[in-house]
Design a protein around this motif. Sequence first.
Motif, PDB file in Angstrom:
ATOM      1  N   ASN A 160       0.830  -1.203   0.000  1.00 24.24           N
ATOM      2  CA  ASN A 160       0.000   0.000   0.000  1.00 24.24           C
ATOM      3  C   ASN A 160       0.866   1.254   0.000  1.00 24.24           C
ATOM      4  OD1 ASN A 160      -2.632   1.506   0.530  1.00 24.24           O
ATOM      5  ND2 ASN A 160      -1.475   2.045   2.373  1.00 24.24           N
ATOM      6  N   ALA A 161       1.857   1.291   0.884  1.00 23.24           N
ATOM      7  CA  ALA A 161       2.706   2.474   0.991  1.00 23.24           C
ATOM      8  C   ALA A 161       3.514   2.704  -0.276  1.00 23.24           C
ATOM      9  CB  ALA A 161       3.632   2.329   2.198  1.00 23.24           C
ATOM     10  N   GLN A 162       3.950   1.623  -0.894  1.00 21.16           N
ATOM     11  CA  GLN A 162       4.843   1.734  -2.040  1.00 21.16           C
ATOM     12  C   GLN A 162       4.110   2.056  -3.333  1.00 21.16           C
ATOM     13  OE1 GLN A 162       7.817  -1.248  -1.864  1.00 21.16           O
ATOM     14  NE2 GLN A 162       8.423  -1.105  -4.009  1.00 21.16           N
ATOM     15  N   HIS A 163       2.901   1.533  -3.502  1.00 20.29           N
ATOM     16  CA  HIS A 163       2.230   1.644  -4.798  1.00 20.29           C
ATOM     17  C   HIS A 163       0.946   2.473  -4.779  1.00 20.29           C
ATOM     18  CE1 HIS A 163       5.035  -1.476  -5.986  1.00 20.29           C
ATOM     19  NE2 HIS A 163       4.602  -2.230  -5.003  1.00 20.29           N
ATOM     20  N   ALA A 164       0.181   2.384  -3.696  1.00 18.30           N
ATOM     21  CA  ALA A 164      -1.134   3.038  -3.673  1.00 18.30           C
ATOM     22  C   ALA A 164      -1.092   4.446  -3.098  1.00 18.30           C
ATOM     23  CB  ALA A 164      -2.122   2.180  -2.885  1.00 18.30           C
ATOM     24  N   VAL A 165      -0.409   4.615  -1.984  1.00 18.38           N
ATOM     25  CA  VAL A 165      -0.403   5.922  -1.311  1.00 18.38           C
ATOM     26  C   VAL A 165       0.083   7.042  -2.228  1.00 18.38           C
ATOM     27  CG1 VAL A 165       0.649   7.255   0.557  1.00 18.38           C
ATOM     28  CG2 VAL A 165      -0.298   4.986   1.021  1.00 18.38           C
ATOM     29  N   PRO A 166       1.144   6.836  -3.037  1.00 19.78           N
ATOM     30  CA  PRO A 166       1.578   7.932  -3.912  1.00 19.78           C
ATOM     31  C   PRO A 166       0.521   8.388  -4.912  1.00 19.78           C
ATOM     32  CG  PRO A 166       3.313   6.288  -3.725  1.00 19.78           C
ATOM     33  CD  PRO A 166       2.082   5.688  -3.090  1.00 19.78           C
ATOM     34  N   LEU A 167      -0.473   7.538  -5.188  1.00 20.11           N
ATOM     35  CA  LEU A 167      -1.525   7.896  -6.146  1.00 20.11           C
ATOM     36  C   LEU A 167      -2.742   8.515  -5.475  1.00 20.11           C
ATOM     37  CD1 LEU A 167      -1.502   4.634  -8.319  1.00 20.11           C
ATOM     38  CD2 LEU A 167      -0.280   6.768  -8.768  1.00 20.11           C
ATOM     39  N   THR A 217      -4.278 -11.959 -10.958  1.00 18.69           N
ATOM     40  CA  THR A 217      -4.105 -11.631 -12.370  1.00 18.69           C
ATOM     41  C   THR A 217      -5.118 -10.566 -12.785  1.00 18.69           C
ATOM     42  OG1 THR A 217      -3.349 -13.868 -12.835  1.00 18.69           O
ATOM     43  CG2 THR A 217      -4.134 -12.570 -14.711  1.00 18.69           C
ATOM     44  N   GLY A 218      -4.643  -9.564 -13.514  1.00 18.18           N
ATOM     45  CA  GLY A 218      -5.535  -8.507 -13.970  1.00 18.18           C
ATOM     46  C   GLY A 218      -5.937  -7.527 -12.890  1.00 18.18           C
ATOM     47  N   SER A 219      -5.165  -7.462 -11.808  1.00 18.02           N
ATOM     48  CA  SER A 219      -5.499  -6.573 -10.694  1.00 18.02           C
ATOM     49  C   SER A 219      -5.658  -5.129 -11.155  1.00 18.02           C
ATOM     50  CB  SER A 219      -4.405  -6.641  -9.622  1.00 18.02           C
ATOM     51  OG  SER A 219      -4.633  -5.672  -8.620  1.00 18.02           O
ATOM     52  N   ARG A 220      -6.683  -4.480 -10.629  1.00 20.51           N
ATOM     53  CA  ARG A 220      -6.909  -3.058 -10.866  1.00 20.51           C
ATOM     54  C   ARG A 220      -7.033  -2.306  -9.540  1.00 20.51           C
ATOM     55  NH1 ARG A 220      -6.280  -0.118 -15.643  1.00 20.51           N
ATOM     56  NH2 ARG A 220      -6.948  -1.353 -17.439  1.00 20.51           N
ATOM     57  N   LEU A 221      -6.354  -2.795  -8.513  1.00 17.84           N
ATOM     58  CA  LEU A 221      -6.467  -2.152  -7.212  1.00 17.84           C
ATOM     59  C   LEU A 221      -5.983  -0.703  -7.230  1.00 17.84           C
ATOM     60  CD1 LEU A 221      -5.452  -4.980  -4.704  1.00 17.84           C
ATOM     61  CD2 LEU A 221      -7.698  -3.901  -4.940  1.00 17.84           C
ATOM     62  N   GLN A 272      -9.857 -12.900  -3.288  1.00 16.56           N
ATOM     63  CA  GLN A 272     -10.122 -12.336  -1.966  1.00 16.56           C
ATOM     64  C   GLN A 272      -9.450 -13.255  -0.944  1.00 16.56           C
ATOM     65  OE1 GLN A 272     -14.265 -11.842  -1.028  1.00 16.56           O
ATOM     66  NE2 GLN A 272     -13.876 -10.511   0.717  1.00 16.56           N
ATOM     67  N   ASN A 273      -8.207 -12.962  -0.648  1.00 17.80           N
ATOM     68  CA  ASN A 273      -7.402 -13.828   0.208  1.00 17.80           C
ATOM     69  C   ASN A 273      -7.395 -13.373   1.657  1.00 17.80           C
ATOM     70  OD1 ASN A 273      -6.630 -15.316  -2.071  1.00 17.80           O
ATOM     71  ND2 ASN A 273      -4.945 -13.919  -2.496  1.00 17.80           N
ATOM     72  N   ASN A 274      -7.427 -12.092   1.857  1.00 20.91           N
ATOM     73  CA  ASN A 274      -7.416 -11.473   3.186  1.00 20.91           C
ATOM     74  C   ASN A 274      -7.501  -9.979   2.945  1.00 20.91           C
ATOM     75  OD1 ASN A 274      -7.247 -12.410   6.008  1.00 20.91           O
ATOM     76  ND2 ASN A 274      -5.518 -11.012   6.135  1.00 20.91           N
ATOM     77  N   THR A 275      -7.068  -9.185   3.870  1.00 19.57           N
ATOM     78  CA  THR A 275      -7.092  -7.740   3.666  1.00 19.57           C
ATOM     79  C   THR A 275      -6.344  -7.345   2.394  1.00 19.57           C
ATOM     80  OG1 THR A 275      -6.508  -5.610   4.660  1.00 19.57           O
ATOM     81  CG2 THR A 275      -5.003  -7.430   5.056  1.00 19.57           C
ATOM     82  N   THR A 276      -6.802  -6.279   1.732  1.00 17.60           N
ATOM     83  CA  THR A 276      -6.038  -5.726   0.617  1.00 17.60           C
ATOM     84  C   THR A 276      -4.848  -4.932   1.124  1.00 17.60           C
ATOM     85  OG1 THR A 276      -7.327  -3.667   0.570  1.00 17.60           O
ATOM     86  CG2 THR A 276      -8.123  -5.511  -0.796  1.00 17.60           C
ATOM     87  N   GLY A 277      -4.907  -4.520   2.385  1.00 19.67           N
ATOM     88  CA  GLY A 277      -3.861  -3.681   2.956  1.00 19.67           C
ATOM     89  C   GLY A 277      -3.970  -2.225   2.573  1.00 19.67           C
ATOM     90  N   MET A 278      -5.026  -1.843   1.861  1.00 17.40           N
ATOM     91  CA  MET A 278      -5.127  -0.499   1.296  1.00 17.40           C
ATOM     92  C   MET A 278      -5.931   0.454   2.175  1.00 17.40           C
ATOM     93  SD  MET A 278      -5.749  -1.319  -2.741  1.00 17.40           S
ATOM     94  CE  MET A 278      -5.712   0.423  -3.189  1.00 17.40           C
ATOM     95  N   ASP A 279      -5.429   1.657   2.303  1.00 20.97           N
ATOM     96  CA  ASP A 279      -6.197   2.712   2.970  1.00 20.97           C
ATOM     97  C   ASP A 279      -7.434   3.079   2.152  1.00 20.97           C
ATOM     98  OD1 ASP A 279      -4.189   2.891   4.941  1.00 20.97           O
ATOM     99  OD2 ASP A 279      -3.047   4.316   3.723  1.00 20.97           O
ATOM    100  N   ALA A 280      -7.349   2.889   0.832  1.00 19.97           N
ATOM    101  CA  ALA A 280      -8.421   3.344  -0.060  1.00 19.97           C
ATOM    102  C   ALA A 280      -9.601   2.390  -0.129  1.00 19.97           C
ATOM    103  CB  ALA A 280      -7.860   3.554  -1.469  1.00 19.97           C
ATOM    104  N   ILE A 281      -9.490   1.198   0.439  1.00 18.05           N
ATOM    105  CA  ILE A 281     -10.623   0.264   0.454  1.00 18.05           C
ATOM    106  C   ILE A 281     -11.282   0.369   1.832  1.00 18.05           C
ATOM    107  CG2 ILE A 281     -11.373  -2.128   0.188  1.00 18.05           C
ATOM    108  CD1 ILE A 281     -10.247  -1.120  -2.362  1.00 18.05           C
TER     109      ILE A 281
END
Length: 640
Positions: A246-253, A356-360, A378-387
């Motif tokens: 999350n910190a590396q890929h999602a937060v900057p966006l 595969t094909g993730s659009r998170l 759906q394995n467990n938490t996405t770890g994302m602040d945005a979800i």
Amino acid sequence: MRDKKIIADEAAVAAAIGEGRAHHGAGRLRQAEAIYRGVLAAEPDCPDAVHLLGVIAHQNGDDGVAVELITKAIAANPRVAEYHNNLGTALKQLGRLEDAVAAYEEALELRPESAAAHYNLGNTLRDQDKPEDAVTAFLRAVELRPEYAEAHNNLGNVLRGMGQLENAVAAFRRALETKTDYAHAHNNLGNAFKDQGNLDDAMAAFRTALELNPGFEEAHSNLLSCLYYHPSCDRQTIFAEHRKWNAQHAVPLSPAAKLHNNAAIPERRIRLGLVSHNFRRHPVGYLALSALEALDTEAVELYCYADIIQGDDLTGRFREAAHGWRPTVGMSDEKVAALIGGDEIDILVDMSGHGTGSRLLVFAHRPAPVQVKWVGCQNNTTGMDAIDYFISDSVETPAHHEPWYTEAVVRLPDSYVCYEPPHYAPAVAPPPALSNGHITFGCFNNLTKVNRQAIALWSRLLERAPASRLILKAKQLNDAAVRGRYQAMFAEHGIAPERLDLLGYSLHAELLAHYHDVDIALDPFPYSGCLTTCEALWMGVPVVTMPGEIFAHRHSASFLGTVGLTDWLATTPEQYLRIAERHCGDLAGLAGLRAGLRERVRRSPLCDAPRFAGNLEAAFRRMWRHWCATKSDGGHTPNR
């Protein structure tokens, strides 16, 4: 004699095109475009300039314009292989696969030695689900250009999809011999290792890909997925790596502040958006579609953002159920987010996860006021602040598991999914032990789930049940080397190869028919069966399971509980053995259970689409009401 001015003009045009190509090759598209347009101002019919403007349009994501321009260039000069090759690339991006194949074939008619055209043809044949033809095209590309790393890489991807894992590994290694810093090849090598069950090597390959390209979120997602299969990875480790993703890929966006103008009317019709690569015959189709079709269309308006090239009959049903169908193949995450925002979606649901094909990363842009994870890797938490929310049930996510989720957990009253059995499933047959005189165990799960710990426990069970046999069935078992490896692991525990049936890929109806040969299904651990467990139950085969501490480790426990088979749940390896042994000794009881199990499943909440749809709709309504009530505070942070 030709006019000297014409010759001079031709030389000037050629020089200008050459200068434009130099800028183009260096990535300076604006400068290149200006030069090409300058050429056309002097020579309006110059096909090279028109073609290259089409290539720039493709690079800018304007493939409709690209096709128009390149087609115009071909009309002016139809004998240039490069034109046809690049036309195929733009057509492929538009999803016009048959036309793309025709364009590549025309390029190869003009220039049979074009490795690039063979490579592009292979990519398109792969997307058409013609793997053998794709392999032929890629092999020709690397024959013509042995150092063609991308062709070796994509050859490996197709071979992996066919279950030819040793050959796939060899292709990826050949790509890396040619291009050692090729992050995508390291990532794909990791996927092949994972399929082989070599989880440590897989994780090392994913980490190498990330070292080479720290922004390679797909490789990082693959690493996350791998952790769920590894018996030594606990939930603390898994949670921490998700937060790192999350910190590396999602937060900057993520926008600093995102105001949504959706009308905050709690009881109005909700615009529900679904984002997925999996609107087809996939767990998403079998475990969600029937419920989505049963939603009250007066209460919920459905939009599907479909990252899918080749659909099937379930794709057609998704499309028919949707008020809006939005193809997103080839679109950037930012453009998909803008499309969702333009549709004024109220609740946006991810259905691909870290798979595969993730659009998170679409969700990182916060295109909708309420964002949810449900089904689809759906394995467990996405770890994302945005979800904001994670849809589950009380077995998949007990109350004391909530600290390991970044989302607010929403528990549905029954199971978290609704299973729709395929219409072509064969009838249930009697237990094979009644006729052959011995118990046959079976596991038809993804072979990556079958680790050394599971093999050790199952070997003990085979020893305790004399003359019993075990069937493993998975696509990976198409590969002779994989079969040999698994035979060797069982042999370490004294189980001879003759007691194992290792079966590879078959069509779905045939796979289901193989349950006629199984008395008791053995659930792997820590990663349990999901759709596979539903299919076993539908075919009358009970499943013994040992749930763990992670969502992905508890699917079978949830489904067994929903159909009333809680006595098949073990809490320890010894209890796992005792449950299986007890039923081995009661063939009459096993036969009675098998005879009535399909009807039991059919009548259970697991297959009750209207009931499930009502519960799902009520959950979405609660989420929406909460956002409406908190809009003044930003309107996107649920109670956690």
